[in-house]
Design a protein around this motif. Sequence first.
Motif, mmCIF file in Angstrom:
data_model
loop_
_atom_site.group_PDB
_atom_site.id
_atom_site.type_symbol
_atom_site.label_atom_id
_atom_site.label_comp_id
_atom_site.label_asym_id
_atom_site.label_seq_id
_atom_site.Cartn_x
_atom_site.Cartn_y
_atom_site.Cartn_z
ATOM 1 N N LEU A 1 0.806 -1.215 0.000
ATOM 2 C CA LEU A 1 0.000 0.000 0.000
ATOM 3 C C LEU A 1 0.846 1.275 0.000
ATOM 4 C CD1 LEU A 1 -2.873 -1.068 2.374
ATOM 5 C CD2 LEU A 1 -2.691 -1.258 -0.096
ATOM 6 N N SER A 2 2.049 1.186 0.523
ATOM 7 C CA SER A 2 2.904 2.366 0.483
ATOM 8 C C SER A 2 3.252 2.695 -0.964
ATOM 9 C CB SER A 2 4.191 2.140 1.275
ATOM 10 O OG SER A 2 3.899 1.972 2.631
ATOM 11 N N SER B 1 0.266 4.116 -2.678
ATOM 12 C CA SER B 1 0.021 5.509 -2.306
ATOM 13 C C SER B 1 1.013 6.425 -2.987
ATOM 14 C CB SER B 1 0.182 5.707 -0.807
ATOM 15 O OG SER B 1 -0.753 4.947 -0.120
ATOM 16 N N LEU B 2 2.243 6.006 -2.995
ATOM 17 C CA LEU B 2 3.274 6.845 -3.593
ATOM 18 C C LEU B 2 2.915 7.133 -5.034
ATOM 19 C CD1 LEU B 2 5.971 8.215 -3.743
ATOM 20 C CD2 LEU B 2 7.037 6.008 -4.182
ATOM 21 N N ARG C 1 -0.047 10.961 4.921
ATOM 22 C CA ARG C 1 -0.357 9.548 4.664
ATOM 23 C C ARG C 1 -1.863 9.326 4.796
ATOM 24 N NH1 ARG C 1 2.359 6.929 8.100
ATOM 25 N NH2 ARG C 1 4.360 6.050 7.639
ATOM 26 N N LEU D 1 -12.246 2.678 4.026
ATOM 27 C CA LEU D 1 -11.155 3.512 4.533
ATOM 28 C C LEU D 1 -10.751 3.065 5.928
ATOM 29 C CD1 LEU D 1 -12.772 6.953 3.667
ATOM 30 C CD2 LEU D 1 -10.934 5.838 2.412
ATOM 31 N N ARG E 1 -3.381 8.332 -3.536
ATOM 32 C CA ARG E 1 -4.462 8.020 -2.593
ATOM 33 C C ARG E 1 -3.951 7.112 -1.488
ATOM 34 N NH1 ARG E 1 -10.478 8.121 -3.968
ATOM 35 N NH2 ARG E 1 -10.313 7.082 -1.965
ATOM 36 N N THR E 2 -4.499 7.271 -0.322
ATOM 37 C CA THR E 2 -4.039 6.451 0.788
ATOM 38 C C THR E 2 -5.145 5.573 1.365
ATOM 39 O OG1 THR E 2 -4.639 8.103 2.436
ATOM 40 C CG2 THR E 2 -2.443 8.259 1.484
ATOM 41 N N ASP E 3 -6.389 5.904 1.046
ATOM 42 C CA ASP E 3 -7.531 5.177 1.607
ATOM 43 C C ASP E 3 -7.502 5.174 3.125
ATOM 44 O OD1 ASP E 3 -8.650 4.631 -0.873
ATOM 45 O OD2 ASP E 3 -7.345 2.910 -1.160
ATOM 46 N N THR E 4 -7.005 6.251 3.664
ATOM 47 C CA THR E 4 -6.923 6.413 5.107
ATOM 48 C C THR E 4 -7.431 7.802 5.456
ATOM 49 O OG1 THR E 4 -4.922 5.058 5.154
ATOM 50 C CG2 THR E 4 -5.334 6.451 7.068
#
Lengths: 337, 337
Positions: B50-51, B54-55, B116, B91, B59-62
């Motif tokens: 997931l990192s 996201s990078l 993040r 999320l 999107r981070t879904d957090t």
Amino acid sequence: MAVTLRDVAELAGVSFKTVSNVINGYPHIRPATREKVERAIAELGYKPNLSARSLRSGRTDTIALAVPELNLSYFAELASFVIAAAEEAGLVTLVEQTGGDRDRELALLQSPRLNRTDGLILSPLGLGQEDAPALGGPLPVVMLGERTFDWPCDHVTMRNVEAARAATEYLIASGRRRIAVIGENEAEVMGSARLRLRGYREALAANGIEYDERLVARATLWHRADGAHAMHDLLDRGVAFDAVFGFNDTLALGAMRVLQESGLRIPQDVAVLGFDDLDEAAYAIPSLTTVDPGREWIARTAVETLLARIGREGAAAEPRTRAADFAVIERESAPPA
Amino acid sequence: MAVTLRDVAELAGVSFKTVSNVINGYPHIRPATREKVERAIAELGYKPNLSARSLRSGRTDTIALAVPELNLSYFAELASFVIAAAEEAGLVTLVEQTGGDRDRELALLQSPRLNRTDGLILSPLGLGQEDAPALGGPLPVVMLGERTFDWPCDHVTMRNVEAARAATEYLIASGRRRIAVIGENEAEVMGSARLRLRGYREALAANGIEYDERLVARATLWHRADGAHAMHDLLDRGVAFDAVFGFNDTLALGAMRVLQESGLRIPQDVAVLGFDDLDEAAYAIPSLTTVDPGREWIARTAVETLLARIGREGAAAEPRTRAADFAVIERESAPPA
DNA sequence: TCCAGAAGTTACAACGTTGTAGAACGAAGG
DNA sequence: CCTTCGTTCTACAACGTTGTAACTTCTGGA
């Protein structure tokens, strides 16, 4: 859009790797260079991209905390301590709710979410011995709660059996003989309910009091309503009792409410004792005698243990179990002898 | 160590981008290929990093949720709803505690931690109008609590003024005239305390009752102990009152405890009314009449609003304010007229 | 039969960071 | 003056993913 190492480097007139070195505290940097870089960082308001950092370094500086439900005061207070302890260690905390459901606990353990995390503090309700393999993954896990299964991970626990035994003996010492309990749940293979029941039975046995099944009221969930419901059950059943031991404060408070509604006096007719020492226990009417299971210590120790496990060398160490000290907090609902 | 797209691709005999396409639901993929890939994923137990995602994707879904303290029941119950609503939307939720401190709230807004995260739900206590610039950043923020300042972000609020007014009028309608309030805090520029006080004063004014400053008890924090303390103050001061309006349930419960200790009967001598409708309010003795501010609606709506803001098109839309419906919940501590 | 366009797949280039290795520089020792 | 060695800085290559654009392979219509 966002400011990167390169932008900072350009402004400072150094290579972008030097900026990275400054940020990471690499020792061999001339003070003049460091200052230039720091000025550039401040001027541009640079913030490192944590996703990129995680991708490269493998560390996330995040831990996950999984509890059954955050609206149970016990877990809310626990979470509060865990988050604070994590924060002190420079970690952020991701909170998950499992509902105490085995499937959701398992799903969480498999979840890719956790790979954005350095470790997990889990307060399990549904997992059993057969789920040990799910814990064998690379992610460090610290379990909260008695080491009832042989799981390959660290445990930080409260002394459920001893504390429940001490609580029951406290009631016995104050002259009670017919002690009802609320919170039994035979669906739980080996959770707190079972352990606290065991402590209760040990105390009875040690004092020559016979165990009477009719004094045991079930409660699968431990909300106030469940305590109230269980107490109604007990009263309807018509068994006599002179004390009630709630397996947590919430159950005890719910039960207390029903006792008072039905005209019984606390503690004159029935003594009530809880477990958890929630904030609200001290302010109930009457204030609730209860067991302080060492919540804050548990939270701090869990974070500490997880941190040790995350560190390179810690990975190989043997699983460890640490137990918090408990204390019976004497209040009005069950005065001392 | 960990399984990557490449490993899956090799096993499935396709390019690693095809695997990525399968995972992301790209439409043009032959069923046979998709199946091959899915089998390989299952076999290897592949989980996306997931990192890296996201990078690459941004999107981070957090989301982050920041509340003053999680061991205040109101925020614990709120957090529980927010986490559940976020989970439903796929999320995860990062929980921060600010202590209600302006500096910590500001620090959080600047913190790289939030990068993040796709957005922040913030329940502010210390921020003021002068902090508006800190909210102008690229991160979507949804504020919980009345729109008392002109901040450039969405708000999801409870109707503090109207609800407090309705609560006070409820007491007046039941015949009370000397209504004390607990929870005033002049340090708060425009927080709930101020707003609820305003609602209280409006109700008095509308009913021709004079505002008496001596009936106002301060409480900077809203824990039980603060309610107890404030009630001691009121009693020591010797002012007469026939009702108490606690600005939240916790204060009211703490006050109720002190009232009962000092021999006053609830509701005969003093009616007590709270605000929040916590779980425990229903199980207090007597049960606490209170205001249900629509917590669950607020939580769900906050997540929904944040999600809308995160979506590409939402970024430009005007800040929006939405207010929950409230209701006075009639219980024993303050029976209806 | 051929061609256009869609369907299905792939190659390449980022995203922003840190680890490794090594280059450039200066100071100290012969 | 040359060598050596530590200090200071830089170049390059990942980390694992997704977006873009291009390349095949099919399909159907003329």
